[in-house]
Design a protein around this motif. Structure first.
Motif, PDB file in Angstrom:
ATOM      1  N   ALA A 194       0.836  -1.196   0.000  1.00  0.00           N
ATOM      2  CA  ALA A 194       0.000   0.000   0.000  1.00  0.00           C
ATOM      3  C   ALA A 194       0.871   1.245   0.000  1.00  0.00           C
ATOM      4  O   ALA A 194       1.877   1.302   0.707  1.00  0.00           O
ATOM      5  CB  ALA A 194      -0.916   0.007   1.223  1.00  0.00           C
ATOM      6  N   THR A 195       0.466   2.224  -0.794  1.00  0.00           N
ATOM      7  CA  THR A 195       1.095   3.541  -0.697  1.00  0.00           C
ATOM      8  C   THR A 195       0.658   4.217   0.591  1.00  0.00           C
ATOM      9  O   THR A 195       1.455   4.846   1.283  1.00  0.00           O
ATOM     10  CB  THR A 195       0.700   4.402  -1.908  1.00  0.00           C
ATOM     11  N   THR A 196      -0.617   4.079   0.916  1.00  0.00           N
ATOM     12  CA  THR A 196      -1.148   4.562   2.185  1.00  0.00           C
ATOM     13  C   THR A 196      -2.457   3.853   2.451  1.00  0.00           C
ATOM     14  O   THR A 196      -3.093   3.321   1.541  1.00  0.00           O
ATOM     15  CB  THR A 196      -1.359   6.101   2.157  1.00  0.00           C
ATOM     16  N   VAL A 197      -2.854   3.821   3.724  1.00  0.00           N
ATOM     17  CA  VAL A 197      -4.150   3.269   4.135  1.00  0.00           C
ATOM     18  C   VAL A 197      -4.897   4.357   4.887  1.00  0.00           C
ATOM     19  O   VAL A 197      -4.338   5.010   5.778  1.00  0.00           O
ATOM     20  CB  VAL A 197      -3.968   2.024   5.038  1.00  0.00           C
ATOM     21  N   VAL A 198      -6.164   4.547   4.517  1.00  0.00           N
ATOM     22  CA  VAL A 198      -6.961   5.619   5.111  1.00  0.00           C
ATOM     23  C   VAL A 198      -8.343   5.091   5.459  1.00  0.00           C
ATOM     24  O   VAL A 198      -8.769   4.052   4.932  1.00  0.00           O
ATOM     25  CB  VAL A 198      -7.088   6.820   4.139  1.00  0.00           C
ATOM     26  N   PRO A 199      -9.076   5.765   6.332  1.00  0.00           N
ATOM     27  CA  PRO A 199     -10.467   5.378   6.578  1.00  0.00           C
ATOM     28  C   PRO A 199     -11.272   5.391   5.275  1.00  0.00           C
ATOM     29  O   PRO A 199     -10.995   6.193   4.370  1.00  0.00           O
ATOM     30  CB  PRO A 199     -10.966   6.443   7.567  1.00  0.00           C
ATOM     31  N   ARG A 200     -12.270   4.528   5.204  1.00  0.00           N
ATOM     32  CA  ARG A 200     -13.039   4.376   3.968  1.00  0.00           C
ATOM     33  C   ARG A 200     -13.588   5.708   3.467  1.00  0.00           C
ATOM     34  O   ARG A 200     -13.564   5.978   2.260  1.00  0.00           O
ATOM     35  CB  ARG A 200     -14.186   3.383   4.202  1.00  0.00           C
ATOM     36  N   ASP A 201     -14.077   6.549   4.369  1.00  0.00           N
ATOM     37  CA  ASP A 201     -14.695   7.797   3.923  1.00  0.00           C
ATOM     38  C   ASP A 201     -13.681   8.850   3.507  1.00  0.00           C
ATOM     39  O   ASP A 201     -14.068   9.924   3.043  1.00  0.00           O
ATOM     40  CB  ASP A 201     -15.639   8.350   4.999  1.00  0.00           C
ATOM     41  N   GLU A 202     -12.395   8.540   3.648  1.00  0.00           N
ATOM     42  CA  GLU A 202     -11.352   9.469   3.203  1.00  0.00           C
ATOM     43  C   GLU A 202     -10.654   9.006   1.929  1.00  0.00           C
ATOM     44  O   GLU A 202      -9.737   9.665   1.449  1.00  0.00           O
ATOM     45  CB  GLU A 202     -10.306   9.648   4.315  1.00  0.00           C
ATOM     46  N   LEU A 203     -11.103   7.878   1.364  1.00  0.00           N
ATOM     47  CA  LEU A 203     -10.409   7.306   0.206  1.00  0.00           C
ATOM     48  C   LEU A 203     -10.401   8.267  -0.982  1.00  0.00           C
ATOM     49  O   LEU A 203      -9.335   8.548  -1.557  1.00  0.00           O
ATOM     50  CB  LEU A 203     -11.065   5.977  -0.187  1.00  0.00           C
ATOM     51  N   ASP A 204     -11.546   8.780  -1.371  1.00  0.00           N
ATOM     52  CA  ASP A 204     -11.619   9.639  -2.551  1.00  0.00           C
ATOM     53  C   ASP A 204     -10.824  10.920  -2.361  1.00  0.00           C
ATOM     54  O   ASP A 204     -10.110  11.362  -3.279  1.00  0.00           O
ATOM     55  CB  ASP A 204     -13.078   9.963  -2.873  1.00  0.00           C
ATOM     56  N   ALA A 205     -10.918  11.518  -1.185  1.00  0.00           N
ATOM     57  CA  ALA A 205     -10.186  12.760  -0.940  1.00  0.00           C
ATOM     58  C   ALA A 205      -8.679  12.520  -0.956  1.00  0.00           C
ATOM     59  O   ALA A 205      -7.914  13.348  -1.478  1.00  0.00           O
ATOM     60  CB  ALA A 205     -10.607  13.362   0.400  1.00  0.00           C
ATOM     61  N   THR A 206      -8.243  11.396  -0.419  1.00  0.00           N
ATOM     62  CA  THR A 206      -6.817  11.078  -0.419  1.00  0.00           C
ATOM     63  C   THR A 206      -6.301  10.888  -1.841  1.00  0.00           C
ATOM     64  O   THR A 206      -5.209  11.370  -2.189  1.00  0.00           O
ATOM     65  CB  THR A 206      -6.554   9.813   0.413  1.00  0.00           C
ATOM     66  N   VAL A 207      -7.084  10.210  -2.670  1.00  0.00           N
ATOM     67  CA  VAL A 207      -6.688  10.028  -4.063  1.00  0.00           C
ATOM     68  C   VAL A 207      -6.631  11.372  -4.792  1.00  0.00           C
ATOM     69  O   VAL A 207      -5.722  11.621  -5.585  1.00  0.00           O
ATOM     70  CB  VAL A 207      -7.634   9.041  -4.769  1.00  0.00           C
ATOM     71  N   ARG A 208      -7.592  12.239  -4.521  1.00  0.00           N
ATOM     72  CA  ARG A 208      -7.569  13.571  -5.141  1.00  0.00           C
ATOM     73  C   ARG A 208      -6.320  14.340  -4.737  1.00  0.00           C
ATOM     74  O   ARG A 208      -5.663  14.982  -5.574  1.00  0.00           O
ATOM     75  CB  ARG A 208      -8.817  14.370  -4.742  1.00  0.00           C
ATOM     76  N   ASP A 209      -5.963  14.304  -3.457  1.00  0.00           N
ATOM     77  CA  ASP A 209      -4.778  15.025  -2.989  1.00  0.00           C
ATOM     78  C   ASP A 209      -3.507  14.450  -3.615  1.00  0.00           C
ATOM     79  O   ASP A 209      -2.599  15.208  -4.004  1.00  0.00           O
ATOM     80  CB  ASP A 209      -4.685  14.951  -1.465  1.00  0.00           C
TER      81      ASP A 209
END
Length: 259
Positions: A194-209
């Motif tokens: 994994a490049t990073t692991v985030v809470p499910r509701d933060e997945l899209d925002a993390t990908v955008r960033d």
């Protein structure tokens, strides 16, 4: 933004583009995005039609899972791409057919692109390999990887074995492939999958960033860096030093307007 044609949607794939960012979404949520040869054909079509100004490709799965892997109803059927039909072909014809399937995955390693898999829920077999062919894997904390081909008496054949071995080493890669076990997100993170692991509701925002950070860097430099790192595993130190010198020379000439 441009969106997919009807034929793409009917194949179980959605495509959209927003400037230099293309999004490819597996869209069969009712079967957890189980994959079919028709989907692979459409992924190959997308790769051939991808505009030259695209710099980042994001691969997603609609719904609860990234992809449950090969659609077993197709694999066990009697169609042209069923396992039974592949077995009836000559070895050369079977290998050629599988090479076409691989093309749907391996274009994601193209040097001119940065590819990001946004993974939630299950990524099994072909789903795991699709994520592995991407440069980066952003995992929701409910993500689960599994190289499950062995449970069908098969081997992973969609371009995932080399990347898996590079990331986790040959011993751990062997264990993952021969057991077919599920790897939760936290273990995938520890192993380097994994490049990073985030809470499910933060997945899209993390990908955008992450996408924004990639786009903030000059395209030419990003492409050279990707090529340098991709070749580093097999090069000697001297060869890698030479590759760095050559890449830097190209960058200096490009920045000076001499290329």
């Amino acid at each position: 933004m441009t969106t997919s044609a009807a034929s793409t949607y009917e194949a179980g794939i959605r495509y959209s583009q927003d400037g230099p960012v293309a999004s490819v979404t597996l869209d069969r949520p009712d079967v957890l995005n189980a994959q079919t040869p028709a989907m692979w054909a459409e992924l190959g079509n997308i790769s051939r039609k991808l505009p030259g100004d695209v710099r980042v490709v994001i691969v997603r799965g609609e719904g609860r899972a990234f992809s449950a892997g090969l659609d077993l109803s197709v694999a066990r059927g009697e169609g042209d791409s069923s396992l039974a039909e592949l077995a009836r072909l000559s070895p050369e014809e079977s290998a050629d057919r599988i090479a076409g399937f691989q093309d749907a995955f391996t274009w994601l390693r193209r040097p001119s692109l940065i590819t990001i898999a946004a993974v939630q829920g299950h990524a099994i077999g072909a789903g795991f390999q699709l994520a592995l062919n991407c440069d980066m894997r952003v995992l929701a904390d409910d993500a689960r990887f599994s190289m499950a081909e062995v449970t069908l008496g098969l081997v992973p054949d969609l371009g995932g074995t080399k990347r898996l071995t590079e990331l986790v080493g040959p011993s751990r890669a062997l264990e993952i492939c021969v057991t077919g076990r599920r790897l939760p997100a936290d273990e995938a993170d520890r192993l380097g999958l994994a490049t990073t692991v985030v809470p499910r509701d933060e997945l899209d925002a993390t990908v955008r960033d992450l996408t924004a950070a990639v786009l903030a860097a000059p395209a030419g430099a990003v492409a050279e860096i990707k090529a340098l790192l991709a070749g580093a595993v097999t090069r000697s130190y001297d060869d890698q030093d030479r590759a760095e010198r050559e890449a830097q020379t190209r960058r200096l000439r490009d920045l000076a307007g001499l290329e």
